[in-house]
Each structure stands twice: as structure tokens, then as C-alpha cells.
Design a protein around this motif. Sequence first.
Motif, PDB file in Angstrom:
ATOM      1  N   HIS A 613    -124.232  89.625 -93.420  1.00  7.01           N
ATOM      2  CA  HIS A 613    -122.918  90.263 -93.461  1.00  7.01           C
ATOM      3  C   HIS A 613    -122.565  90.070 -92.070  1.00  7.01           C
ATOM      4  O   HIS A 613    -123.088  90.452 -91.107  1.00  7.01           O
ATOM      5  N   PRO A 614    -121.157  89.445 -92.078  1.00  7.00           N
ATOM      6  CA  PRO A 614    -120.790  89.362 -90.323  1.00  7.00           C
ATOM      7  C   PRO A 614    -120.569  90.730 -89.820  1.00  7.00           C
ATOM      8  O   PRO A 614    -120.687  90.549 -88.612  1.00  7.00           O
ATOM      9  N   CYS A 647    -111.583  91.762 -99.148  1.00  7.42           N
ATOM     10  CA  CYS A 647    -112.695  92.331 -98.557  1.00  7.42           C
ATOM     11  C   CYS A 647    -112.062  93.257 -97.466  1.00  7.42           C
ATOM     12  O   CYS A 647    -111.245  92.905 -96.735  1.00  7.42           O
ATOM     13  N   PHE A 649    -113.409  94.103 -94.809  1.00  6.76           N
ATOM     14  CA  PHE A 649    -113.441  93.776 -93.383  1.00  6.76           C
ATOM     15  C   PHE A 649    -112.740  92.792 -92.791  1.00  6.76           C
ATOM     16  O   PHE A 649    -112.806  92.312 -91.929  1.00  6.76           O
ATOM     17  N   ARG A 650    -111.826  92.227 -93.834  1.00  8.27           N
ATOM     18  CA  ARG A 650    -111.080  90.996 -93.595  1.00  8.27           C
ATOM     19  C   ARG A 650    -110.497  90.806 -92.207  1.00  8.27           C
ATOM     20  O   ARG A 650    -110.535  90.019 -91.553  1.00  8.27           O
ATOM     21  N   CYS A 653    -112.780  90.219 -89.350  1.00  6.64           N
ATOM     22  CA  CYS A 653    -113.988  89.513 -89.693  1.00  6.64           C
ATOM     23  C   CYS A 653    -113.805  88.309 -88.901  1.00  6.64           C
ATOM     24  O   CYS A 653    -112.664  87.623 -88.967  1.00  6.64           O
ATOM     25  N   ILE A 655    -114.891  85.271 -89.415  1.00  2.00           N
ATOM     26  CA  ILE A 655    -115.119  84.141 -90.084  1.00  2.00           C
ATOM     27  C   ILE A 655    -114.275  84.268 -91.471  1.00  2.00           C
ATOM     28  O   ILE A 655    -114.530  83.681 -92.530  1.00  2.00           O
ATOM     29  N   ALA A 656    -113.510  85.152 -91.545  1.00  2.00           N
ATOM     30  CA  ALA A 656    -112.591  85.363 -92.641  1.00  2.00           C
ATOM     31  C   ALA A 656    -111.893  84.065 -93.033  1.00  2.00           C
ATOM     32  O   ALA A 656    -111.224  83.372 -92.146  1.00  2.00           O
ATOM     33  N   CYS A 660    -111.179  85.271 -98.892  1.00  4.60           N
ATOM     34  CA  CYS A 660    -111.825  86.788 -98.544  1.00  4.60           C
ATOM     35  C   CYS A 660    -110.562  87.820 -99.310  1.00  4.60           C
ATOM     36  O   CYS A 660    -110.627  88.959 -99.147  1.00  4.60           O
ATOM     37  N   PRO A 664    -115.541  90.516-102.270  1.00  9.95           N
ATOM     38  CA  PRO A 664    -116.562  90.235-102.769  1.00  9.95           C
ATOM     39  C   PRO A 664    -117.437  91.271-103.311  1.00  9.95           C
ATOM     40  O   PRO A 664    -117.558  92.378-102.876  1.00  9.95           O
ATOM     41  N   CYS A 677    -120.077  89.758 -99.279  1.00  9.29           N
ATOM     42  CA  CYS A 677    -119.416  88.578 -98.464  1.00  9.29           C
ATOM     43  C   CYS A 677    -119.453  87.484 -99.012  1.00  9.29           C
ATOM     44  O   CYS A 677    -120.416  87.177 -99.982  1.00  9.29           O
ATOM     45  N   HIS A 678    -118.327  86.823 -99.002  1.00 12.61           N
ATOM     46  CA  HIS A 678    -118.408  85.562 -99.842  1.00 12.61           C
ATOM     47  C   HIS A 678    -119.179  84.360 -98.975  1.00 12.61           C
ATOM     48  O   HIS A 678    -119.403  83.430 -99.679  1.00 12.61           O
ATOM     49  N   PHE A 679    -119.477  84.653 -97.748  1.00 16.61           N
ATOM     50  CA  PHE A 679    -120.185  83.680 -97.005  1.00 16.61           C
ATOM     51  C   PHE A 679    -121.547  84.341 -96.589  1.00 16.61           C
ATOM     52  O   PHE A 679    -121.393  84.400 -95.211  1.00 16.61           O
TER      53      PHE A 679
HETATM   54  S1  SF4 Z   1    -115.746  88.263 -97.344  1.00 17.40           S
HETATM   55 FE1  SF4 Z   1    -114.728  87.185 -95.806  1.00 17.40          FE
HETATM   56  S2  SF4 Z   1    -113.877  88.534 -94.662  1.00 17.40           S
HETATM   57 FE2  SF4 Z   1    -115.323  89.633 -95.847  1.00 17.40          FE
HETATM   58  S3  SF4 Z   1    -116.926  89.636 -94.268  1.00 17.40           S
HETATM   59 FE3  SF4 Z   1    -117.399  88.050 -95.741  1.00 17.40          FE
HETATM   60  S4  SF4 Z   1    -116.381  86.317 -94.591  1.00 17.40           S
HETATM   61 FE4  SF4 Z   1    -115.559  88.151 -93.789  1.00 17.40          FE
END
Ligand code: SF4
Lengths: 690, 336
Positions: A613-614, A647, A649-650, A653, A655-656, A660, A664, A677-679
Amino acid sequence: MTASDRLEAQPQGVNRPPSIPPTLEVRDLRTVFLTDAGPVRAVDGVSFSVGAGETLGIVGESGSGKSVTALSLMRLLEEPARIVGGSMTFQGRDLLAMRPEELRALRGDRMAMVFQDPMTGLNPVIRILRQLTEPMVAHGRFTPPEAKQRAVGLLGRMGITAPEKTVSRFPHEFSGGMRQRVMLAMGFANDPALLIADEPTTALDVTIQAQILDLLRQLNAEFGTAIVLISHDLGVIGAVCRRVAVMYAGEVVEEAATAEVLADPRHPYAWALVNAVPRIDQPLGEDRRLVSIEGAPPDALALPAGCRFAPRCPFKIARCETEHPPLAEVAPGRLARCWVTQAGQVLPRAGGAGFGGTRAASTATEPLLAVRGLVKHFPLPRESLFGARRVVHAVNGIDLDVARGETLGIVGESGCGKSTLARLITRIHAPTAGSITFAGQEIATASPAAIRPLRRRMQMVFQDPYASLNPRMTIGDILAEPLVAHGVVGRGAAARERVRDLLSTVGLNPAWEARYPHEFSGGQRQRISIARALALEPEFIVADEPISALDVNIQAQILNLMLDLQQRMGLTYLFIAHDLAVVRHLCDRVAVLYLGQVMESAPAGALFARPLHPYTGVLISAVPVPGRTRVVLQGEPPSTLVLPTGCVFRARCPIARPVCATAPPLAEHAPGRWAACHFPGEFAHGEMGA
Amino acid sequence: MLRTLVTRLAGAAIMAVLATLVIFLIANTVPGDPVLAQLGDIAASNPATVLEWRAKWGLDLPLWERYGIFLQGLAQGDLGTSIASQRPVLDDIAQYAPATVELASIAFALALGTGIPLGIAAAVWRDTWVDAAARVISLIGVSSPTFWLAFVMLAVFYGGLQIAPGPGRLDPIAFPPEEVTGLFLVDSLLAGDWEAFHDAAAHLVLPSIVLAAATIGLITRTTRAAMLEAMGQDYVRVSRAKGMRESYTILRHVLPNALIPVVTLGGLAYANLLAGAVMTETVFSWPGLGRYTFRSAAALDFPAIMGITLVVSVTYLLVNLAVDLSYALLDPRVRR
Ligand code: SF4
Ligand SMILES: Nc1ncnc2c1ncn2[C@@H]1O[C@H](COP(=O)(O)OP(=O)(O)O)[C@@H](O)[C@H]1O
Ligand code: SF4
Ligand SMILES: [Mg+2]
């Protein structure tokens, strides 16, 4: 903003050409407190110098004389402190010979200071603007309109958003991190030649700490301000300062380049400091015991005749007890106050640990504690008769499992719901929704009477050991109380026997049972709280920041004790901390919280080696490690009054992306590795030891 | 802010009415008969006279009915008629109140004007002779009985040294200024009558000192303690580290914080000065509310007592409101 260490650019103290006088030169400074019991030698022959644009760190445990040194430099000592010897020259002028008028002209102008606690350092009834412009106008450097403009500019420079607006606010409208930025802006108000910062980040979260340290480094590089940074944390000093002076019992015991001290300390006390803290950038050893030195610093009223560290020193030789070592060169550009290293001996590498004993991986299948969909909302008191009630969303749907015999670490910035989670699991608070199963029994909705028997099996240790011990009860009574209340033993001999047992279990002298809490040091009090938690022989201990308020050496002692007890008694821990290196060191698995939700949970090794997670990534990156590229997380956690959509944390974040905007789920991406997290794994953080 | 004010005022009104209920119940349960107090022995021995008198003042009605009548009057701004003076209670109060308000306000200003600087000085020069002197002054102020102090002051400055005028609000032969507010200082200024102003002011000196004495002591102590506490705060050290002058640090950083607790005490003290001037007013023949209260109580003059209760409770509540509002001025943390 990405910032990397650019320490190489700084001039180095030892190589300074002799023609340029240093900005600050301190020789043999002696400051005493004239107490009724006699003179307390708080600073006892301290010497160092700081050249223009240089950075010097001062490190040492609490009480070693760091702050008194700083206040002596500013000539801000209050009764009954006196400077009784030595010399201090600032830009070639003798600070000790100055009249009060001259000193005042210097303070806040050429020489500024930032204090530890940003919450109390700002006057609550005066607007930020005025507190910032005061010194600019008073020292005649700016007219009031210019000062206002500069104040806005400085705040912006310190990373405060919309400074034109915020500048007219009052301190209580600012968070701790923002206040420390204001304090820094105040320090830089008149472009000083020297800034003294006394523990400027101690009260702050790692993420905010990283921002402030970054700022200090940039300001030093940009304006060429010399910086004296005081901290109890060598990691913090390493992030900013080229050189460091290690203080012990009022003396400098080692002075050298910070990187050299971290890699190869030449004084046994510095050696203990370096090895007492787990390092996030070094591989974990099999055994996790940390180096801790027993005993306490000497009584400043009765200092030992020989080396002051001798009573605690693991390397001492015969000479140490009788002869006081001078601060002498042990290597080019390296000074140490130690007979042994001056004779050329090298101190052993502890490298995180190394004395036998492995941890058995947990094999239990059925978890001791299972938390599902846990929610806690605190409605705030009504502000008016008609307005809607606002609600603090402290915990917003947490799922967790803790296996028997393992340690689960909980990390996250302050306000993310860590303490609330601990209080829900121990049922100090009742959950708003969700289930908590402990040893197969549902306790989220159970009545207090139904929970009472479970209290014996589940105990809590708090952050502030003093606040949680009744000051009017003896330690014996404090420890006997739960035993008697649960009918484990009757009053009298049996209880006393058990109390003495408990005291020796946590490494305290059983004869101390008749003492009161105030007669103990912070570390000893935390041992007492642990003894109290152990009194009923629980299986599960919830520890909420149990070492945050302690010095590093004491932290090491408590961590060793906790590891030890776990091995001996098969305890299960839920360990809450904001120090990631400590969590990595102690815990089997880690859950990362943000806004009352789990962002990531994974085995500790995997999580720190490659966070998915970022948020985990930036948290790890915020830990000060000298010479490491860091990603500094901007901003602070949003308000818990209104939960963000998508999200959570958007907003912060790095890398949002548009997707997002949909939340997620917390999903398993590899065996035992969960992330919301999506990524997952896409955010690359600074390279790190495995 | 405005909405808070309105809610608070409404609350205050309800509290004031509740206070009259309490006093009404107490007044009607104390032993003692207004009949005896008013009619005298001879008239009171005639049952017919007594009955007629009771009926006239409504004393024959049940308790709740009488309270109902009182409330009805209150709603129309009528506090009833005083049994003793036979005049509307409101007129009586309006006549006596200005003297008390004037005296209490001057005493209050004196207490603040002396107590706050004295407290500041005692804290700044802590443990020096200044501190010791301030302690002695506040001790004398707090511990000397008002009655005794009043007599001593009169004996020394009026009787002995003859540098202060005697009792009363004005010289016995002087004419009061044309009445506008009832406050002689204000009225004489409005009328441009310097002689009356000077006379009224001179007459205020001794009684206001006597009335303020205890309050000076309290305010000095509170200010000193609050100053010392604020001087130990980190922001004070920060101000010094910024190179601000010591006087600036004390006045600009310490004092505003120290005043917050002083305001609470000040509000309470002012209300007490207004309500508690009986002793002083008696010795100085001051025609104020204190004496009116004393007389009405002695005569068991129910309507007058109820009226005074109402006025006093409204005063307390208003002062409290003023204190809260000044908090908001002094302390941004309680503003919304
Ligand atoms: S879902 Fe998107 S905004 Fe949330 S932590 Fe992952 S990349 Fe960042
Ligand atoms: N009793 C309470 N009433 C209202 N809000 C609370 C209460 N306890 C905690 N909170 C709020 O809940 C959030 C999470 O707090 P906490 O669990 O203490 O965080 P942490 O332990 O991570 O510092 C914070 O916003 C905090 O202010
Ligand atoms: S001088 Fe001796 S006692 Fe002191 S630090 Fe060195 S080895 Fe230890
Ligand atoms: Mg907490």
C-alpha cells in the motif's frame, strides 16, 4: 515534493580554514543549578564549535544536559541556574560579557531558538501573525507592513497552505505539525546566523517529523543558517546534521561526523545509544534482544571521580574508576572521552543483536482474537439546540486476526484510531458495530458481567505509566489490587508473595514493594505497569505505545523484557507504536491503519521489505535514515468528522488515479498479505534493507 | 454569537423567575408575621383590623395564588406595592439603586485599578519587598471587618484629620444635581455643575475604599497567582528567545493570559459589591439598595423583598453573561 539528502554540499567543521572564526565557539562551558541540596552540575565542561552554515547535532538521554546547554547559549537560563565557567563566543563576540540589552538585540535576530513543544510554545490568545512579526519589528529589520508580508512568505515557505488566510488565525486552530512550522518560521524571522532547535520533532508523528527535518535541511542549504539540532534520537540527527556531539552526565563524551558515530561509535555510551535502537535499514538478526545498559545516569550532585559512565560501562578497565578521561582525538576528526578507545581498542559491532535463541513461528490455526467489521463513532456534544450532532469516526470497519503466541503490530499516524481500537478490544469502550471474538467468545456485545472473567486473560499496558498508576498507593498495593479483586489470592502473605514474584519477573527489586510510584523512574514505572498487567497471568496483552515516552536505552530494556516474557509465558501481544523500526523489530505481523481502517496487513518482514500500500510505503520512507532518499508525505490526516468518499487515502496518495474514487476492498494479494488499494505494490519507495 | 446571546438571555430570564419562586417559598416559611411588624401591638390585637389588613395585601389567599398574582404583575412590569412605604416597589428600587450602583461601580473600579497592578508587581518582583508589601495590603483588605474598617476610616479621616467629608452622598446643605441617571457623578457632569461633582466625588472616597478593601485583596492574590502561572509557560520563554523586551513580554504575553481567571473573579466581585453593600451603606448613611433591603427584611415587607430578589438575581445573571462575553474577547479558544 521529493527531497534527498544533500549533506555532501555542507562545509565540514574540522576542515575549516583557521582564518575564518566559527559562528559559535563554546569552550569548557559550565552551568550549575544552585539547589538547596547543593550545586547540580548540569553542564560540566562542554566545548564545541559550529562554523557558518554548519550543522551540529547534540544527542543524549533526558537529563544529560542538552537543553541546559541550549539555554546557556541563548543566555535564557532561569533561577537557580548559573553559568559558572567557560567561554562562549558568537561571531567573535563574547556572549558572557554582554549586557542584557546587547543580548536581547542578539536573541531572535542573529541567534534564534526553537523549542520542543509546539503546543505550548505559542501564546494562545495572540494571533499567529502578531507572534511572527513581533521579532521582525522589535529588532528594527522590517516595518510592520513588510513584516506582515514576510510572515506570510515564511509560512508559505514552511509548507503551510493559504498562508495569507491562516496567518490571522489563533494557535488553537493549528495542528501540532503546523504549530511547529510556525515556530520554525519564527526562528527564521530575521534570517539568523544560528538556529538552535531543541527536540523540534519529538512531539510529532514520523510523517510530520520527516517534513520538518526536510525543511530544516533545506533552510540550512538555502540560507546558510548554522543549525544546532538537539535530539535524543540519533536517526533524527543523522537526517540533518553532518557532525554530532554525544552528551552524557553534562559532558560531551564523543564528537565526530554523524555517519561515523552511527557506523562505528568510539565511546561506550554512544555505542549503547546506537545499538539500543532497532534500525529499519539493517537486516533483522535471529535473536531480537537489543543492547541495553543497566543502571541510571549518575546523580549530578555526586558525580563519580573517574569516568562518569564507569558504573554502567560494559568495557571498563581499572583506570576508569579513578581517573577522569579527557575528550581526546581517537581518529582524525574524531574525539572521544574514553580510556579504552583512546588506547586504540575498537568496540564490538552489535548489529541489531546476536545472542542466541530463536523465535518460533506461530503455528496455531485458530486465532486467539478475531475482529470483524469493527466500528466506533463518538458523537460530539451538541453545539447548539438545533444544529445536527457531529460525529468523530474513530474506527470505521476493522478486520483483524491475532494468532496465539504472535505479536501483531498496529501502526499509523496519531488520530488514526490505534488507541480507540485497543480500548474496543479490551472493552473499555463499547463498539458501535462489529464483532470481537476472544478465545472463541463473542465480547463486542457481551455485558460487563460476562466480560469480567475474560479480563483476567486480557490486559492492557498504557503509554503514560505515571498517569495509569495511582500516586497514593504503594507498588505492593497496586500489584495486589487485581489479585484480590479477582479472588486469586487473599490479602496478606499470599498476595505479598505473588507481588514480590511479579516485581522480580519484570526486573525490579522485590524489596521496593512499599515504595510509591513517584519514587520510580519512567522506565521503572513502565515495568510496574507491565507487572500489573501480568498479575493475573493473562494470555493476551494489549500495549498502547508502551515505550513512546521513554529514552532509547529504557525502550530497549522494556522491549527486551517484553520479548523475554513472551518467550517464557507464551504471551500474545497487540503492540501499538508509531516507531516503525521498533514494530519491525518486535512484531510478527503488522497492520497499518489510516482513518480508522486497515490499509495493509502482512507479515512484518514482507511488509517492510516490499509494502503493497502506498501509505505503508511513505510511512516507512519517513523514518529518518541517514543518506537514504525519502518520499516525504505532504499534509496531515484529514478530519475524522467527515469520512472521505472512495479510497480514504486518496487526498494524500502520491499515485492516486481517477479509479480511486471508488473505495478499494481489503483484499489478499499474496498469502497473508492484505492491502486496500487498487494498485498494490505500484508505489516504489526508497531502497531498504530486507 | 448573536444566537448564543439570545439563548443565554432567555435562560437568564427563566433563572431569575425561578429565583423569585425560591425566595417566595422561603419568605413564607420564616417565622414572623408582617401583621405584627406593620400594625403595631394595639391594632394587631383587633381581629377585624387584622383581617381587613390581610385582605388588603392579599395575605389571606393561598400561597400559589399569591405567587400567581406576583407573576401576573411581573409580566406587566409591576412588582407590586411595598407594604412599608406604600409605594410601588419598582419606584422604591429605582430610587435607591443609583446610589448603590454608583458606590459599587467606583469601588469596583478602585479594586481593579489597585488589585491588578499590585498583583502584577507582586508576581514580577516575586519574593522581594514589593511582593511582601502586596501581601500585607491584600491581607489587611481581606481580613479587616467592613464595619470596623468603616468606623476607623470615618474616625481618622473625617473625625481626626478632617480631610474627608462625613457620611451621606453630598454635603447636607448642598442640592443634588438635576436627576437624569440618579448617579450623582454623571448627573453633575451632565448639568455642568463642577461643585456638585467635586462634592459627590469627595463623599465617595471613604465608602468606596471600605467597600473595595476585601475585593482589592482577592483581586491582588488572584492576579499574582495567575501571573506566576502564565510566566512559567513556554510561550513566555519563546518571547524572550525572540529578543522581546521584558516589559513587553509581561504586558503583551503574560497579562492577557493571566486576566482570564481574574475576569471570573471580577464578575463575581462586582455582583457581590452591588448586593453586599449593606454594612458600608449603613455606616456611611448611604441611601442605597443595601439599606432598603435591610429595612424591608426587618419589616417583612414581602413585595419589596421579592422585588429586590428579582433585581439582584437579574444582576448576577447579567454579570455572569458579561463575564462569559469577556472570555470570548480575551480567549480566542472559547470563541466560535
Ligand atoms: S486506492 Fe488509489 S488512492 Fe487509494 S491508496 Fe491505492 S492508489 Fe492511492
Ligand atoms: N472519547 C472520545 N471522544 C471523542 N473523540 C475521541 C475519543 N477518543 C478518541 N477520539 C478521537 O478518535 C480518533 C482516533 O483517536 P485515537 O484512537 O486516540 O488515535 P491514535 O491512538 O492513533 O492516536 C481521534 O480523532 C480522536 O480525537
Ligand atoms: S573510560 Fe572506561 S568506563 Fe569510561 S566509557 Fe571508557 S571504558 Fe567505559
Ligand atoms: Mg494514541
